[in-house]
Design an enzyme around this catalytic site. Structure first.
Site, PDB file in Angstrom:
ATOM      1  N   ASP A   1       0.902  -1.145   0.000  1.00 37.12           N
ATOM      2  CA  ASP A   1       0.000   0.000   0.000  1.00 37.12           C
ATOM      3  C   ASP A   1       0.940   1.194   0.000  1.00 37.12           C
ATOM      4  O   ASP A   1       1.506   1.534   1.039  1.00 37.12           O
ATOM      5  CB  ASP A   1      -0.886  -0.007   1.253  1.00 37.12           C
ATOM      6  CG  ASP A   1      -1.883   1.145   1.235  1.00 37.12           C
ATOM      7  OD1 ASP A   1      -1.584   2.155   0.570  1.00 37.12           O
ATOM      8  OD2 ASP A   1      -2.939   1.036   1.866  1.00 37.12           O
ATOM      9  N   HIS A   2       1.116   1.793  -1.168  1.00 39.19           N
ATOM     10  CA  HIS A   2       2.225   2.751  -1.288  1.00 39.19           C
ATOM     11  C   HIS A   2       2.045   3.966  -0.388  1.00 39.19           C
ATOM     12  O   HIS A   2       3.002   4.684  -0.113  1.00 39.19           O
ATOM     13  CB  HIS A   2       2.454   3.168  -2.746  1.00 39.19           C
ATOM     14  CG  HIS A   2       1.419   4.101  -3.272  1.00 39.19           C
ATOM     15  ND1 HIS A   2       0.286   3.673  -3.887  1.00 39.19           N
ATOM     16  CD2 HIS A   2       1.349   5.443  -3.243  1.00 39.19           C
ATOM     17  CE1 HIS A   2      -0.443   4.719  -4.226  1.00 39.19           C
ATOM     18  NE2 HIS A   2       0.178   5.798  -3.853  1.00 39.19           N
TER      19      HIS A   2
ATOM     20  N   HIS B   1      -5.860   2.804   1.526  1.00 40.46           N
ATOM     21  CA  HIS B   1      -5.075   3.931   2.047  1.00 40.46           C
ATOM     22  C   HIS B   1      -5.729   4.588   3.259  1.00 40.46           C
ATOM     23  O   HIS B   1      -5.093   4.820   4.288  1.00 40.46           O
ATOM     24  CB  HIS B   1      -4.907   5.017   0.985  1.00 40.46           C
ATOM     25  CG  HIS B   1      -4.332   4.517  -0.305  1.00 40.46           C
ATOM     26  ND1 HIS B   1      -3.411   3.508  -0.360  1.00 40.46           N
ATOM     27  CD2 HIS B   1      -4.535   4.906  -1.582  1.00 40.46           C
ATOM     28  CE1 HIS B   1      -3.072   3.316  -1.626  1.00 40.46           C
ATOM     29  NE2 HIS B   1      -3.744   4.145  -2.379  1.00 40.46           N
TER      30      HIS B   1
END
Lengths: 332, 509
Positions: B198-199, B261
């Site tokens: 999950d960047h 996010h």
């Protein structure tokens, strides 16, 4: 509020608040130092106070400049503004330089001092009341013994960031990485020799590198002796003696180290040498086989080293002081 | 510190760049947009900074038939275009020397045979066994295919080195598909080998949320239901869907941002202090928060969730089309481009505090922020002298575009009367730190190569996230009511106001 203004009418500018950098320079070398500070790039101090010392000057004058990135910040973003103040002083002002500089440092920020042309009287005036960190470069002191002794003295008054130490950082990182795999880690206690190749003016960096190895690995070191352009001696580990050799490498263009070789009692040997695009690593295994490869990394250049020095002022390296102590113990 | 049997490496103390074992990184989907824009530039930047392992190889796999040299040239172009650091030609040349390309479909046996051959060739040439990191940067339908092929070919383990697998988002499209994918992955790999990206977690500001909470004494005493009135988490974009209609219309706002996010932001905001450093203690605490969010029943969904879809409007002075007029979007699509939720975390610390989450495309402004509103003071001593402007304290953590923290405080307006109005105390990363933050992918790729899973999502964490949102997706899917509409360039649909408790209002974008 800044965010709100930024969102309403495009980007805005705001003063950077990271650290104060006081630089004391001789008038004739002002341009060179200013150029070095320009090359620091993203690690520029938020407020730089350059005190320019001019022989014969009897009064103090100053000017200030604020600078921001070339391009305007896009809507919604904030661009940091950096401040530069230049104060022209005469030699007689150096003894009381603290009273000149004190009102113009941003008080709640860390203050770093760099005095590349000496001016010990000014350094004494500013330490320790105004300055938290002192930036020095042992490489540019002609006598490594004096240089490392001076660092020892200064470190009693402020935290010292030595550019000579930072020049050895990539070498320390790579040696640490080389000996990180379990089978290599076990060889740390079998190191039997260390050779460091360095530009002739960078003996302090070479000594600090070996001092680092000695302090991390628990070696007892003793003074090295000189033969021509080389210094040699030995250290004592628990199991065996370690041969130490520091060789000058006059062909190297930039200050710092040119190469490092670590030998072990089991026949494994690792050499790292400067190369385009990084370091060349040459490893000889126990069975005599050899491998050569490139360890990637861009050279930071002298501007990059100075930038790292400014950045390190915000950090603390617990390994420097033990390395310095070991380096001083090896001085011829 | 003399040691005979060395357990820890004594040389790493004080170093900023910790050693990484020699690694062969394999990118499945090496010609994709993510690879070109993010992964390859991130790898270059790691090389430039001297942070890659001392020996590093890259193997890219994709359908396009091309030579190693052609791929190296494409990689060079991508790096020159997208790298945050201007490339150093010598570093770039040296990096490209160890890049290989394998053309083929992800379900073809021969691709994996070729991959094995190529990876072994690197091993033999170096005289060591490289760690393997398989990076799945492909369309999600290929995740199980690749995982099964790697397992089938016994490439999930290797003697003398570590094998890790990095899986891009989306990890499933609902709870059932996420569970199924987890089962597939965990049949072939151990959880400790799996790195679900999950960047957002690689962003400095998100990581700083932990520092902010746990390195400052004065927040902890008020970080609970006794002092915090409500929390709003916003991820607003002013852009539309661009060329991503194919992906976005299947996904929607809830899957695209909230499920991953924004849930991570919520978990980091609400979690307890981990017992120790390390990936699992941190993820244990996040999972506890996610499990404390009781999923709504289908009947409750309309009262706690609102979906919307933008219509034509004006953004930045320009007319923009509505979602249904965007290229590639079916004219009868009911995909939400806006989602707003009211959640509650049912534990001792947070019971009774509403958490409002909203995200959307084509909103008035691009901003990602967490707004924490404190309860008002219990007695306002200055009411008689005109203190109507007093507002509860508000703490705003901005993730983008300008990372920072601001705190609103009541202050006296200069003059003879004791009149008070809110003022802001602000901190901006851009003005307080010297360095340029690395791209999130640089940190994440390095952590995956190093084996540090702290910033990656664990299997139970992904499933806990989906558990919260599954009923909402199901209710929206089955509902005959279309999404509410909002003109592009506004703060979203009016219907979202119905989620707010009395006295609460959405922060203006």
């Amino acid at each position: 509020m800044l965010n709100q203004r930024a969102s309403e009418g495009g980007g805005v500018y705001a003063p950077a608040r990271v650290l104060n950098l006081i630089v004391i320079v001789d008038r004739e070398w002002r341009g060179e130092i200013a150029n070095r500070l320009e090359q620091v790039g993203r690690y520029s101090a938020s407020r730089t106070i350059m005190c320019v010392v001019e022989q014969g000057r009897d009064h103090i004058s100053a000017w200030a400049r604020m600078s921001a990135p070339d391009t305007a910040p896009p809507p919604g973003e904030i661009a940091p503004v950096r401040e530069q103040i230049e104060v022209d002083v005469g030699p007689q002002h150096l003894l009381v330089l603290d009273t000149v500089v004190d009102p113009i440092v941003v008080p709640e920020l860390l203050t770093v001092l760099w005095s590349p042309h000496g001016h010990q009287d000014a350094v004494d005036a500013l330490l320790p009341r105004i300055v938290d960190v002192i930036l020095i470069d042992s490489v540019f002191d002609p006598d490594p013994q004096d240089a490392l002794g001076r660092v020892e003295e200064l470190s009693k008054k402020a935290y010292v960031v030595d550019l000579a130490w930072l020049r050895s950082t990539p070498w320390r990182e790579r040696v640490a990485a080389t000996f990180d795999p379990r089978e290599m880690r076990n060889l740390l206690s079998a190191i039997s020799g260390v050779t460091v190749r360095y530009r002739p003016d960078s003996q302090a960096s070479a000594l600090l590198f070996v001092g680092w190895l000695a302090s991390r690995l628990g070696w007892r070191v003793s003074p090295l002796s000189g033969v021509g352009a080389a210094l040699h001696g030995h250290a004592r580990a628990r199991r065996q003696e370690i041969q130490i050799r520091l060789d000058q490498h006059p062909d190297q263009a930039v200050p710092g180290l040119a190469g490092v070789t670590v030998d072990t009692a089991h026949g494994v040997s690792v050499s790292l040498d400067r190369a385009p695009g990084g370091l060349t690593e040459h490893r000889r295994e126990r069975d005599g086989s050899e491998h050569v490869w490139k360890v990637l990394g861009a050279s930071r250049g002298e501007g990059g080293i100075l930038g790292q020095g400014v950045r390190q002022a915000l950090l603390r390296d617990p390994t420097y002081k033990p390395a310095l102590d070991a380096a001083r113990a090896m001085l011829p | 510190m003399a040691t005979t049997v060395t357990r820890e490496n004594p040389l790493i103390a004080g170093l900023e760049r910790l050693p990484v074992h020699p690694t062969t990184l394999v990118i499945f989907g090496g010609t994709g947009d993510l690879a070109h824009r993010k992964l390859l530039p991130a790898i270059y930047n790691l090389a430039h900074e001297g942070q890659l392992p001392e020996r590093f190889n890259l193997i890219a796999i994709a359908r396009t038939v091309q030579s190693h040299e052609a791929y190296q040239q494409t990689m060079r172009d991508s790096i020159e275009r997208y790298s945050r650091t201007p490339p150093n030609p010598e570093v770039l040349d040296a990096l490209l020397e160890n890049v290989r390309y394998i053309p083929g479909a992800f379900d073809e046996d021969s691709v994996y045979d070729e991959l094995e051959k190529c990876a072994k060739w690197f091993d033999e040439r170096a005289g060591i066994v490289f760690n393997r990191v398989f990076y799945l940067s492909t369309a999600p339908q290929f995740f199980p295919v690749i995982v099964e092929q790697l397992g089938h070919k016994k490439m999930d383990r290797i003697k003398g080195a570590e094998v890790r697998i990095v899986i891009e988002k989306p990890f499933g499209t609902d709870l059932a598909s996420a569970r199924k994918l987890n089962r597939t992955v965990l049949r072939e790999f151990r959880e400790s080998q799996v790195f679900r990206i999950d960047h957002y977690l690689g962003k400095e500001t998100v990581q700083n949320l932990l520092a902010f909470r746990f390195a400052n004494t004065f927040f902890e005493p008020i970080w609970n239901r006794n002092y915090i009135d409500d929390v709003q988490i916003t991820a607003a974009e002013d852009l539309g869907i661009g060329s991503r209609a194919g992906y976005y219309d299947r996904s929607g706002a809830l899957r695209d941002l909230i499920q991953n996010h924004m849930s991570q932001l919520l978990a980091l905001l609400c979690m307890e202090v981990p017992a120790s450093t390390g990936a699992n203690p941190l993820r244990d605490e996040k999972v506890k928060v996610l499990r404390a969010i009781v999923p709504p029943t289908l009947e409750e969904v309309p009262r706690m969730a609102v979906r919307g879809q933008y219509t034509a409007g004006t953004v930045g002075g320009e007319h923009v089309p509505g979602y249904l007029e965007e290229e590639g979007v079916p004219p009868d699509s009911d995909t939400e481009t806006y989602a707003a939720l009211r959640l509650s975390v049912q534990n001792w610390r947070w019971a009774g505090v509403p958490f409002y989450l909203r995200t959307g495309k084509r909103l008035a402004r691009k901003v990602t922020e967490i707004a924490i509103t404190l309860k008002p003071v219990p007695h306002l001593a200055f009411r008689e002298t005109g203190s109507l402007g007093v507002q509860p304290n508000q703490l705003i953590l901005t993730v983008q575009p300008d990372e920072g923290v601001s705190l609103s405080l009541g202050a006296k307006i200069p003059g003879n009367l004791m009149r008070i109005r809110p003022v802001n105390m602000e901190f901006h990363y851009g003005t307080a730190f010297l360095s340029q933050s690395p791209e999130a992918y640089e940190r994440l790729i390095l952590d995956a190569m190093r084996g540090d899973a702290s910033l990656f999502t664990r299997d139970d964490e992904v499933e806990a996230q989906w558990s919260i949102y599954d009923p909402i997706l199901e209710q929206w899917h089955d509902s005959s009511n279309p999404p509410a509409t909002y003109p592009a360039g506004t703060d979203g649909p009016e219907e979202a106001n119905a989620l707010l408790a009395p006295g609460h209002h959405w922060r203006q974008l």
